[in-house]
Design a protein around this motif. Structure first.
Motif, short mmCIF file in Angstrom:
data_model
loop_
_atom_site.label_atom_id
_atom_site.label_comp_id
_atom_site.label_asym_id
_atom_site.label_seq_id
_atom_site.Cartn_x
_atom_site.Cartn_y
_atom_site.Cartn_z
N PHE A 1 -0.51 13.08 -9.34
CA PHE A 1 -0.69 14.49 -9.07
C PHE A 1 0.40 15.32 -9.78
O PHE A 1 0.12 16.39 -10.32
N CYS A 2 1.62 14.81 -9.80
CA CYS A 2 2.71 15.49 -10.50
C CYS A 2 2.41 15.56 -12.01
O CYS A 2 2.63 16.59 -12.64
N SER A 3 1.89 14.47 -12.56
CA SER A 3 1.54 14.47 -13.98
C SER A 3 0.43 15.47 -14.27
O SER A 3 0.44 16.14 -15.31
N TRP A 4 -0.52 15.58 -13.37
CA TRP A 4 -1.61 16.55 -13.53
C TRP A 4 -1.06 17.96 -13.53
O TRP A 4 -1.48 18.81 -14.33
N THR A 5 -0.12 18.25 -12.63
CA THR A 5 0.49 19.57 -12.55
C THR A 5 1.23 19.90 -13.85
O THR A 5 1.10 21.02 -14.37
N ILE A 6 1.96 18.96 -14.37
CA ILE A 6 2.68 19.18 -15.63
C ILE A 6 1.69 19.41 -16.77
O ILE A 6 1.91 20.26 -17.64
N SER A 7 0.58 18.69 -16.77
CA SER A 7 -0.41 18.87 -17.84
C SER A 7 -1.00 20.28 -17.81
O SER A 7 -1.33 20.83 -18.85
N ARG A 8 -1.13 20.87 -16.64
CA ARG A 8 -1.60 22.25 -16.53
C ARG A 8 -0.59 23.21 -17.16
O ARG A 8 -0.97 24.19 -17.80
N LEU A 9 0.69 22.93 -16.98
CA LEU A 9 1.72 23.78 -17.56
C LEU A 9 1.80 23.63 -19.08
O LEU A 9 2.07 24.59 -19.80
N LEU B 1 0.81 -1.21 0.00
CA LEU B 1 0.00 0.00 0.00
C LEU B 1 0.85 1.27 0.00
O LEU B 1 0.47 2.26 -0.61
N TYR B 2 1.99 1.24 0.65
CA TYR B 2 2.85 2.43 0.66
C TYR B 2 3.27 2.84 -0.74
O TYR B 2 3.28 4.02 -1.08
N TRP B 3 3.63 1.86 -1.55
CA TRP B 3 4.03 2.17 -2.93
C TRP B 3 2.86 2.68 -3.75
O TRP B 3 3.01 3.57 -4.58
N MET B 4 1.68 2.14 -3.51
CA MET B 4 0.50 2.60 -4.25
C MET B 4 0.17 4.05 -3.90
O MET B 4 -0.25 4.82 -4.77
N ILE B 5 0.39 4.46 -2.66
CA ILE B 5 0.17 5.85 -2.27
C ILE B 5 1.17 6.75 -2.98
O ILE B 5 0.82 7.84 -3.46
N ILE B 6 2.41 6.30 -3.07
CA ILE B 6 3.42 7.08 -3.80
C ILE B 6 3.02 7.25 -5.26
O ILE B 6 3.17 8.32 -5.85
N LEU B 7 2.48 6.19 -5.86
CA LEU B 7 2.05 6.29 -7.26
C LEU B 7 0.89 7.27 -7.43
O LEU B 7 0.79 7.95 -8.47
N ILE B 8 0.01 7.35 -6.44
CA ILE B 8 -1.09 8.31 -6.51
C ILE B 8 -0.54 9.74 -6.51
O ILE B 8 -1.00 10.59 -7.28
N PHE B 9 0.47 10.00 -5.67
CA PHE B 9 1.08 11.32 -5.67
C PHE B 9 1.82 11.58 -6.98
O PHE B 9 1.90 12.73 -7.43
#
Length: 103
Positions: free
Chosen positions: A79-87, A68-76
């Protein structure tokens, strides 16, 4: 037998290279293809870059090892990909500026 396959591949590569090298291309055409990319091509390129085979194997191994720890990291990571898509949406004015190199 493998040497014959490698030799045939190299010969075919040489022939194709010679045939297509006669067409003159500018740096812009080489770099971005005069912007003649379909949406599907761009999406496939981004996905192949983001999710390469090595990354897929690493994610499966880490899912098994860390759970589960790794899956939480993948969720974050999403979020980074979403931020880049905004840029990326704001890159329109810069599309004609390939680099500081002017050819």
């Amino acid at each position: 037998m493998p040497i014959v396959i490698v030799g045939a591949f190299l010969l075919l590569t040489l022939v194709v290279g010679i045939c297509f090298s006669r067409k003159k291309t500018t740096f812009r055409e080489y770099a971005v293809g005069n912007k003649k990319f379909s949406t599907a091509t761009l999406i496939a390129t981004v996905l192949a870059t983001s999710y390469g085979a090595g990354g897929l194997i690493r994610n499966v191994e880490c899912d098994y090892e860390f759970g589960l720890y790794w899956m939480i990291i993948l969720i974050f990571n999403c979020f980074c990909s979403w931020t880049i898509s905004r840029l990326v949406l704001r890159m329109g004015p810069f599309m004609s500026h390939l680099s500081s190199l002017s050819i």
